[in-house]
Structures are given as structure tokens and as C-alpha cells.
Scaffold this motif. Structure first.
Motif, PDB file in Angstrom:
ATOM      1  N   GLY A 112       0.816  -1.212   0.000  1.00  0.00           N
ATOM      2  CA  GLY A 112       0.000   0.000   0.000  1.00  0.00           C
ATOM      3  C   GLY A 112       0.847   1.259   0.000  1.00  0.00           C
ATOM      4  N   VAL A 119      -4.079   9.630   2.086  1.00  0.00           N
ATOM      5  CA  VAL A 119      -4.862   9.075   3.191  1.00  0.00           C
ATOM      6  C   VAL A 119      -4.686   7.562   3.238  1.00  0.00           C
ATOM      7  N   ILE A 120      -4.686   6.930   2.050  1.00  0.00           N
ATOM      8  CA  ILE A 120      -4.553   5.475   2.029  1.00  0.00           C
ATOM      9  C   ILE A 120      -3.125   5.069   2.360  1.00  0.00           C
ATOM     10  N   LEU A 149      -1.303   6.618   4.589  1.00  0.00           N
ATOM     11  CA  LEU A 149      -1.275   6.659   6.059  1.00  0.00           C
ATOM     12  C   LEU A 149      -1.976   5.437   6.643  1.00  0.00           C
ATOM     13  N   MET A 150      -3.092   5.013   6.018  1.00  0.00           N
ATOM     14  CA  MET A 150      -3.777   3.814   6.519  1.00  0.00           C
ATOM     15  C   MET A 150      -2.894   2.588   6.364  1.00  0.00           C
ATOM     16  N   GLU A 186      -0.657   2.408   9.185  1.00  0.00           N
ATOM     17  CA  GLU A 186      -1.344   1.816  10.346  1.00  0.00           C
ATOM     18  C   GLU A 186      -1.359   0.295  10.244  1.00  0.00           C
ATOM     19  N   LEU A 187      -1.554  -0.232   9.027  1.00  0.00           N
ATOM     20  CA  LEU A 187      -1.516  -1.694   8.851  1.00  0.00           C
ATOM     21  C   LEU A 187      -0.164  -2.251   9.274  1.00  0.00           C
ATOM     22  N   ALA A 231      -0.591   9.448  13.598  1.00  0.00           N
ATOM     23  CA  ALA A 231      -1.796   9.731  12.814  1.00  0.00           C
ATOM     24  C   ALA A 231      -2.198  11.198  12.961  1.00  0.00           C
ATOM     25  N   ILE A 261      -5.946  -1.539   0.675  1.00  0.00           N
ATOM     26  CA  ILE A 261      -4.976  -1.024  -0.295  1.00  0.00           C
ATOM     27  C   ILE A 261      -5.489  -1.057  -1.724  1.00  0.00           C
ATOM     28  N   LEU A 285     -10.444  -0.971   7.017  1.00  0.00           N
ATOM     29  CA  LEU A 285      -9.400  -0.968   8.049  1.00  0.00           C
ATOM     30  C   LEU A 285     -10.013  -1.157   9.433  1.00  0.00           C
TER      31      LEU A 285
END
Lengths: 111, 169
Positions: A26, A34-35, A37-38, A41-42, A84, B25, B37
Motif C-alpha cells: 500500500g 490518506v490510504i 497513512l492507513m 497503520e496496517l 496519525a 490497499i 481498516l
């Protein structure tokens, strides 16, 4: 078959590695900040999963009070919250200046 | 008492986590990614419960699924995603990125297949009633200094976020 039916520490580590790889893919391939940053987090969650699984393993060695992995997982969650907040603050400042949230257009420092 | 149906729940939850991660993703809409998520984080909290870590599971639900993800959703609402959704979603180096991640995965697999023997099984204790108490006494005892540093870090993050997001200081 026995390896499938008996869940060992290694199963959790492999699951953590898979989640980590999803996060890496990702971060490396998406353009939406934004994705990205997500995905970070993963990655942090994959590390947390490893920490808690290994904490469980050490509990088997040193007794039920060897919870250092869980304590460290809590510190990682704290860091994730701070990251975050600051990351999304930077994202808002960037969006205000450039009217976009694509990482490709964050190229002010590029030659 | 031996735990019941552990393999079934492990594979169910890890399947949920991996599908959620793939959705995070690959989705075009950032809101859908955030919802996927949240599902992943909740499944992970259940996995923490399987590992007898109820306090970390609670922190995961309250802080991650409840706090951080709400922050994400608010920011998605603040920035406009309509323009981004019409554009290309993956950058030009996506093939290189996936190849690099695949190489990393190969490395993990090599380490885990070679090092299978270093995690011998021990007679694991069954669920301890005082997990939260034990974590608390570690946090306020041995890890006191790190705990205080973490609070300082959060203070810095609060100020940093406000400074970053404010129009005019």
C-alpha cells in the motif's frame, strides 16, 4: 495436517508478516496520501500482532507475568496515535496549499 | 480446560484481517478503505483475545477502531476526494513496489521456514485473571520512565497537529 490444526506462535508471526507486506504494498503503490497513512497503520498493527504473540510465547517460558511484549504493544499504539494526528495535520496543510492529496505531487524538493 | 475451536477462529479471524487489508490497499474510495481498516482492526482485537491479552484488545478497540479511525474519517471529509477518485489510483512504480514487497515476503518465508525450530511449544498457562493488573503494574513500575516519555510525545503531537492544521498562527 497437525500444523494446520495446532495454532503455534509461528502461525501468528506468519499472519503478521502477511499484514506487514500488505501495508508495504500500500505504501509503495498508492497515490492517495490518506490510504498511504492507513497502510502505515496496517504495518504498525502487524508489528503489534508479532509483539503480543511473542509476549504469549514468553509467558510460556517465564510465567504469566512476563508481559513486556504487551506493554510494548501499548507504547506502539501510543506512537500510532501521535503519528496519525501529526500526519493528518500535515495532510490538511498540504491540501490547503496544493488542492490535491496525491503523493506524486509532493515534489517541491525534487530535482 | 483446553480452549475450544481455536484453529477455526484463528483461520476465520486471519482471513477477515487479510481480506480487510487487501480491501484497504485496493479501494478507490478512501472511506471504503477506512471502513475495511476498521474491520481489520476489530478482527485483530479478537486475535489479541485469543492470545490472552484482554487489555491490549480493549486498547485496540477504544483507541484504534474508536479514536484513530474517527480522526481518519474526519480528515477524509475535510479534504475533497472527488478529484482523486477520478484519477489513477496507483503510481508508475507499482510493479517495482510489488516486486520489492514480494522479495521481502520471500525473505520472511525463508526465515520462518528455516527458523521453525526456535519456537518450541511450552505448556502455556491458561487465561490469567489479572492481565490488566499485571500490565498496569509493569507500566507504572518498570516502564515508568517510558510511560512519562510517551505522555510527552502525545503532548508534542497535540501541539504539532494544531500548528500544522491551523491556517494562520
Amino acid at each position: 495436517m497437525d500444523a494446520m490444526l495446532h495454532i503455534s506462535t509461528l502461525h501468528y508471526l506468519v499472519l503478521g508478516a502477511a499484514l506487514f507486506l500488505l501495508g508495504v504494498i500500500g505504501v509503495l503503490t498508492r497515490r492517495n496520501v490518506v490510504i498511504v497513512l492507513m497502510s502505515i497503520e496496517l504495518i504498525l498493527n502487524a508489528v503489534n500482532l508479532n509483539l503480543v504473540a511473542l509476549s504469549r510465547y514468553w509467558q510460556g517460558v517465564y510465567g504469566p507475568n512476563a508481559l513486556h511484549g504487551q506493554v510494548f504493544a501499548i507504547f506502539v499504539i501510543t506512537d500510532a496515535a501521535a503519528e496519525a494526528a501529526v500526519g493528518l495535520g500535515i495532510l490538511i496543510a498540504f491540501f490547503r496549499n496544493k488542492e490535491t492529496i496525491n503523493v506524486d505531487e509532493v515534489n517541491l524538493l525534487k530535482w | 480446560m483446553a480452549p475450544v475451536a481455536t484453529p477455526f477462529f484463528f483461520y476465520l479471524l486471519s482471513g477477515t484481517m487479510l481480506i480487510g487489508g487487501i480491501l484497504v490497499i485496493t479501494r478507490k474510495n478512501a472511506v471504503h478503505s477506512a471502513l475495511a481498516l476498521i474491520v481489520t482492526l476489530l478482527a485483530q482485537a479478537a486475535i489479541y483475545l485469543m492470545l490472552y491479552a484482554p487489555f491490549v484488545a480493549g486498547v485496540q478497540i477504544i483507541l484504534y477502531a474508536g479514536g484513530i479511525m474517527v480522526l481518519f474519517l474526519f480528515v477524509i471529509m475535510l479534504v475533497s476526494i472527488e478529484r482523486t477518485m477520478k484519477e489513477r489510483q496507483f503510481n508508475k512504480q507499482w510493479l517495482v513496489g510489488i516486486a520489492a514487497a514480494g522479495a521481502l515476503g520471500g525473505l520472511f518465508m525463508a526465515v520462518y521456514t528455516k527458523g521453525k525450530g526456535i519456537f518450541p511449544e511450552h505448556a502455556l498457562p491458561t487465561a490469567e485473571a489479572q492481565n490488566t493488573q499485571a500490565v498496569g503494574s509493569l507500566l507504572y513500575g518498570q516502564y515508568m520512565f517510558a510511560f512519562e516519555i510517551a505522555s510527552l510525545l502525545l503532548l508534542v503531537a497535540i501541539i504539532g497537529a494544531v500548528v500544522m492544521a491551523k491556517k494562520r498562527i
